[in-house]
Scaffold this active site. Structure first.
Site, mmCIF file in Angstrom:
data_model
loop_
_atom_site.group_PDB
_atom_site.id
_atom_site.type_symbol
_atom_site.label_atom_id
_atom_site.label_comp_id
_atom_site.label_asym_id
_atom_site.label_seq_id
_atom_site.Cartn_x
_atom_site.Cartn_y
_atom_site.Cartn_z
ATOM 1 N N ASN B 79 41.065 65.689 4.519
ATOM 2 C CA ASN B 79 40.909 67.042 5.054
ATOM 3 C C ASN B 79 39.650 67.742 4.533
ATOM 4 O OD1 ASN B 79 44.187 66.716 4.294
ATOM 5 N ND2 ASN B 79 43.635 67.021 6.445
ATOM 6 N N ILE B 86 36.474 72.399 4.253
ATOM 7 C CA ILE B 86 37.900 72.147 4.045
ATOM 8 C C ILE B 86 38.676 72.478 5.310
ATOM 9 C CG2 ILE B 86 39.900 72.715 2.593
ATOM 10 C CD1 ILE B 86 37.771 73.927 0.601
ATOM 11 N N CYS B 87 39.572 71.556 5.712
ATOM 12 C CA CYS B 87 40.434 71.839 6.853
ATOM 13 C C CYS B 87 41.775 72.331 6.318
ATOM 14 C CB CYS B 87 40.630 70.582 7.698
ATOM 15 S SG CYS B 87 41.753 70.849 9.070
ATOM 16 N N LEU B 88 41.948 73.631 6.328
ATOM 17 C CA LEU B 88 43.169 74.221 5.782
ATOM 18 C C LEU B 88 43.498 75.423 6.653
ATOM 19 C CD1 LEU B 88 45.147 74.149 3.333
ATOM 20 C CD2 LEU B 88 43.610 75.742 2.192
#
Lengths: 439, 151
Positions: B79, B86-88
């Site tokens: 992620n 950041i993939c959040l």
């Protein structure tokens, strides 16, 4: 600027000024029906003639004037946030006057329980009506004099600058009026209607509480989230809005990528804001005004407020109200939030009549979504046209055309005509929807 | 640049005086909206023993919009991409103004413990993670030892 709205163009709330000056009772004629159907208000009152007119009106609506007060607070925000002041100011002013959301109170940066009444009054006395307004305009892109929109953009920039100057001038004037009257009232003991009594200030700020979003201290009559009954000040509430129109969730984007398709304009979505505390969709708040204060618009002059001998009942739906019978005051207001004595208010559905949603104070979300879709449609139409013509060019260029040259250029022409038709249809649609909004 | 809000001042004070275990965040002296952040890799995770540097920036309209956060230390994680992005969801559509810097950093710390290859940002890493989890974890450990060594 020839389009300065006259007093009559203004929402009916503007009448408070005149009424206050005449010393007569303040009547707010914005009806609940109008509040519930804001677009009708716009249409009926011809609230603004054009975009610039609306911006001027919003600028005026964002001025904090002490003459426009409700329960010791005001109709415009203090200016904790400098962005996102794009809520429908007329609607919010109406809601505050009707006591359906908490007024904008001046925030205290800090509050010390050990302060004496004198110290607290001193702190409040030092507060300005509005945070300092920066005279600098946000960095705008440098305009290209050769662009065909140069004149238009230049004019828009000049207009924004003039508007900001006007805002600063108006707020400075409002502050000067406030300071003058405060001096006469507190210093010389004159009766100044719109200067709050000492009792009112102490009643409001003695038990000031921190807003969990901006961390500033406000009088305890907060708005409460409809879902999880958390407090939120009006200044933070009017900041919360839908995200800009965007493609649906990642998974779908991925699917589109896999099938080689672009995001289709109608797929663009815009979802109602979620509750900042519990992430419940369709965010909204309710408000119960303090029962022992009704000053300013639709109430008694704030200078006349005297603290009653009985302990004031504070309406915090999140807390026990206790056994004070006066907590539930008889009222004919059907919009009253149902707070049972001694009970914690439960969460309310988003469509409950006392709930004010973020969409309610920003009714233009649908127009924004449509215009974002239209923009994307135009862009993808143009891209398709370019793509189609380049394919044809390529074919002719490579000499691998099955059909004759004449045929393919006819195809191309046909495609371009179709494309032009589509674009003009889209533009016509957009023009119509714009007209609808204006009228 | 607008003056710092009370909220940013209070959050900063608390981050410095009462830090979250395994996380530090220090504002730059010349720009109090820009933070140097470090996060320790959690025990029992492929990032154990690593110290990851991040940068965090609070935009003008924070907290109405999420902070901008990026890993500066190279990290092997489905992620987090090569640029440290950041993939959040907390940083995107699930951001709400009630979330604070401290809670956000905690979510990033827990993302390290529980990678989610089904919602990847680094596609190549996610592929490896799905095909050969043990191998991917091994690579993550190697990268941690190589790039995220504590000084």
């Amino acid at each position: 600027m020839g389009n300065v709205p006259t007093k009559e163009d203004r929402g009916s709330i503007g009448s408070y000024d005149d009424a206050a000056r005449r010393g007569g009772p303040v009547v707010n004629s914005l009806t609940v029906r109008e509040i519930l159907n804001p677009s009708a208000t716009y249409r009926k009152k011809k609230y603004y003639k054009d975009k610039e007119g609306l911006k001027e009106q919003v600028t005026k609506d964002l001025i904090v004037s002490h003459e426009e007060n409700v329960d010791g607070g005001f109709l415009a925000p203090y200016g904790v946030y400098t962005h996102n002041q794009d809520y429908a100011t007329a609607i919010v002013r109406g809601l505050i006057s009707e006591r359906r959301i908490s007024p904008f109170y001046l925030p205290l940066q800090d509050l010390d329980d050990d302060w004496t009444d004198e110290q607290l009054i001193k702190e409040l006395d030092d507060l300005a009506l509005h945070a300092p307004i920066s005279g600098e305009i946000e960095e705008t892109t440098i305009l290209d004099p050769n662009s065909k929109h140069y004149q238009k953009h230049l004019q828009a920039q000049l207009f924004e600058k003039a508007l900001l100057q006007k805002r600063i001038a108006l707020q400075t004037e409002a502050q000067a009026r406030y300071d003058r009257e405060k001096k006469l009232a507190y210093g010389n003991g004159f009766r100044k209607e719109n200067i709050p009594s000492r009792d009112l200030l102490l009643r409001l700020y003695k038990d000031a509480t921190e807003c969990p979003i901006c961390f500033l201290f406000y009088p305890n009559n907060f708005n409460y989230t409809r879902c999880c009954v958390q407090p939120i000040c009006s200044e933070c509430f009017v900041q919360i809005k839908r995200l800009d129109p965007h493609p649906p969730h990642d998974e779908e984007e991925e699917r589109n990528q896999n099938s080689g398709e672009l995001v289709v304009p109608k797929d663009l979505i815009s979802e109602p804001a979620i509750c900042p505390f519990c992430a419940m969709p369709n965010f909204g708040i309710t408000y119960t005004p303090p029962q022992d204060i009704k000053t300013g618009i639709n109430g008694i002059p704030p200078c006349d407020y005297k603290r009653s001998t009985t302990k004031p009942s504070i309406n915090t739906p999140g807390k026990d109200i206790g056994n004070d019978d006066s907590a539930v005051v008889e009222t004919n207001d059907t919009l009253e939030v149902p707070v049972k004595k001694g009970a914690r208010r439960h969460s309310l559905p988003s469509e409950h009549q006392s709930v004010i949603s973020t969409d309610f104070i920003r009714p233009d979300w649908e127009r924004k979504l449509n215009s974002a879709r239209m923009k994307l449609a135009r862009r993808s139409a143009a891209a398709t046209a370019i793509h189609a013509s380049s394919l044809l060019m390529d074919e002719t260029g490579n000499g691998q055309v099955r059909s004759s040259r004449a045929d393919s250029s006819a195809d191309l022409e046909q495609k371009m005509i179709e494309q032009a038709l589509r674009l003009s249809l889209l533009e016509e649609e957009e023009r119509k929807s714009k007209q609808n909004i204006k009228s | 640049m607008a003056a710092l809000s009370k909220r940013i001042i209070r959050e900063t004070e608390r981050l410095v005086s009462d830090p979250v275990p395994g996380i530090t965040a220090m504002p730059h002296e010349d720009n109090l909206r820009y933070f140097d952040v470090t996060i320790e890799g959690a025990d029992q995770s492929p990032y154990e023993g690593g110290l990851f540097k991040l940068e965090l920036f609070l935009p003008e309209d924070y907290p109405m919009v999420a902070p901008k956060v990026r890993f500066l230390t190279k990290i092997y994680h489905p992620n987090i991409d090569r640029l440290g992005r950041i993939c959040l969801d907390t940083l995107k559509k699930n951001w709400t103004p009630a979330i604070q810097i401290r809670t956000l950093l905690l979510s990033i710390q827990s993302l390290l413990t529980s990678p989610n290859p089904d919602d990847p940002l680094a596609n190549d890493v996610a592929e490896c993670w799905k095909k050969d989890e043990a191998g991917a974890i091994q690579t993550a450990k190697e990268w941690t030892a190589k790039y995220a060594k504590k000084e």
